[in-house]
Enzyme design. Structure first.
Site, short mmCIF file in Angstrom:
data_model
loop_
_atom_site.label_atom_id
_atom_site.label_comp_id
_atom_site.label_asym_id
_atom_site.label_seq_id
_atom_site.Cartn_x
_atom_site.Cartn_y
_atom_site.Cartn_z
N GLU A 40 0.80 -1.23 0.00
CA GLU A 40 0.00 0.00 0.00
C GLU A 40 0.83 1.28 0.00
O GLU A 40 0.39 2.32 0.47
CB GLU A 40 -1.00 0.00 1.16
CG GLU A 40 -1.97 -1.17 1.12
CD GLU A 40 -2.99 -1.16 2.25
OE1 GLU A 40 -3.85 -0.27 2.24
OE2 GLU A 40 -2.92 -2.04 3.12
N THR A 45 0.25 1.79 -8.35
CA THR A 45 -0.27 3.01 -8.98
C THR A 45 0.78 3.64 -9.87
O THR A 45 0.49 4.10 -10.98
CB THR A 45 -0.74 4.01 -7.91
OG1 THR A 45 -1.61 3.36 -6.99
CG2 THR A 45 -1.47 5.18 -8.55
N ARG A 175 -8.15 -0.50 -6.14
CA ARG A 175 -7.22 -1.17 -5.24
C ARG A 175 -7.40 -2.69 -5.28
O ARG A 175 -8.49 -3.20 -5.06
CB ARG A 175 -7.44 -0.66 -3.81
CG ARG A 175 -6.79 -1.48 -2.71
CD ARG A 175 -5.30 -1.35 -2.70
NE ARG A 175 -4.71 -2.20 -1.66
CZ ARG A 175 -3.46 -2.61 -1.68
NH1 ARG A 175 -2.66 -2.28 -2.65
NH2 ARG A 175 -3.00 -3.37 -0.70
N ASP A 197 6.91 -4.90 -10.87
CA ASP A 197 6.19 -4.51 -9.66
C ASP A 197 5.93 -5.77 -8.84
O ASP A 197 5.39 -6.75 -9.36
CB ASP A 197 4.87 -3.83 -10.04
CG ASP A 197 3.99 -3.52 -8.83
OD1 ASP A 197 4.54 -3.33 -7.73
OD2 ASP A 197 2.76 -3.47 -9.00
N GLN A 201 3.55 -6.90 0.79
CA GLN A 201 3.28 -7.50 2.09
C GLN A 201 4.40 -8.47 2.46
O GLN A 201 5.09 -9.01 1.59
CB GLN A 201 1.93 -8.23 2.08
CG GLN A 201 0.72 -7.32 2.25
CD GLN A 201 0.37 -6.57 0.97
OE1 GLN A 201 0.82 -6.96 -0.10
NE2 GLN A 201 -0.40 -5.52 1.08
#
Length: 351
Positions: A40, A45, A175, A197, A201
């Protein structure tokens, strides 16, 4: 005196230029940019923005339509999250007329395939409820909610239209947790590269090692607004402190000693918003003395990350970013391209 004859000098220069051009072409064909950072932080993005700002970039209609399911899922799951948070906090709706809408949300799965005009109306009505807004105001500190939740709730009227087609802004805010490794090739006027990418986590980081070979540049993303949040996977760990630990490990890794290292200090818009509503940076950094001033707070966060670099010969190029702003990312990436091209030139001409 002692000069090389002009014909020989010309031949030498031509040979050098030919070798340099061949080397530049080779390195450009092998440019590999790795997007790293915790979950996050905005990596995905940024990845989407590359598709938009590249030469002849953007999303085709069929690609945009593929995001409808994700957007509908975000609307449903985030409203359900607010309702669940309200139960835990002994809070609820203020308008009793919204009880049927609460029942509708509680009864349906979170997947976007359950989206309907009735469910859209339930989300819209609940978002207008004062009790839900009060629960929303306690996000981050008391429970986890996607940063884009309010954006989607505010746009439900568009989403309930039969001919709704997602916009690029919708796509940028959609998301979905990144798992595994996403890879794409992007073409700009002066540079072509592969970008990877990877999920941020903890459970995804063991996969990172598979991407570490032959990296030209690392772009590390950190969310500056995460100082008052905890990890989804570990409620005892502050997100900013986790980011600092991860950045320390990555920027000092032997894998990247020859790679350009770029730090994206992301979500500056959310940092401004949090500081304005009284969320203090001292929650994470007790020694910080700059109050709610954005310039002071952002500079302090930047320095804390730069201080993790233990090498005097491996500079870190830091940029403030707002990943959902195409204009901002395009501006920042102009500087990033220069950094990457310089890295290539240094490899080709190391003297």
């Amino acid at each position: 005196m002692g000069c090389i004859p002009s014909s020989e000098s010309s031949r030498t220069n031509n040979a050098i230029n030919k070798e340099l051009n061949a080397a530049r072409k080779k390195f450009k064909e092998q440019i590999k940019i790795l997007l790293l950072g915790p979950g996050e932080s905005g990596k995905s993005t940024i990845f989407k923005q590359m598709k938009i700002i590249q030469k002849d970039g953007g999303y085709k209609d069929e690609e945009l339509m593929e995001y409808k399911y994700i957007i509908f899922t975000n609307c449903i799951s985030q409203m359900k999250c607010l309702l669940e948070a309200g139960e835990r906090l002994n809070m609820g709706i203020a308008d009793g007329a919204n009880r049927p809408h609460v029942a509708s949300l509680n009864a349906c799965p979170s997947g976007g395939d359950t989206w309907s005009p009735e469910l859209a109306l339930a989300v819209k009505s609940l978002w207008g409820d004062k009790g839900i807004r009060e629960i929303y105001s306690l996000r981050d500190k008391h429970y986890q909610l996607n940063d884009s939740a309010a954006y989607f709730f505010d746009n439900v009227d568009r989403f309930m239209q039969k001919d709704y087609k997602p916009s690029q802004d919708d796509v940028l805010r959609a998301r979905i947790r990144t798992t595994g490794i996403q890879e794409a090739e992007f073409q700009f006027e002066d540079i072509k590269f592969r970008m990877l990418d990877v999920g941020g986590q903890r459970s995804e980081r063991r996969k990172w090692i598979h991407c570490f070979d032959s990296v030209t540049a690392v772009m590390f993303c950190v969310a500056m607004s995460e100082y008052d949040q905890t990890l989804r996977e570990d409620q005892s760990q502050n997100r900013m402190k986790e980011s600092l630990l991860l950045f320390d490990e990555v920027c000092n890794s032997v894998w990247f000693k020859d790679a350009a290292f770029i730090l994206f200090l992301n979500k500056m818009d959310l940092l401004k918003e949090k500081l304005a509503r009284g969320s203090e940076l001292t929650q994470c950094f007790p020694n910080y003395t700059g109050g709610s001033n954005f310039d002071s707070a952002s500079a302090y966060i930047k320095q804390r990350f730069l201080d993790q670099n233990r090498s005097n010969n491996h500079p870190i190029y830091a940029h403030y970013t707002c990943a959902i702003s195409t204009e901002n990312v395009e501006f920042v990436f102009t500087a990033v391209k220069e950094t990457v091209l310089q890295q290539i030139f240094d490899e080709v001409v190391p003297f």
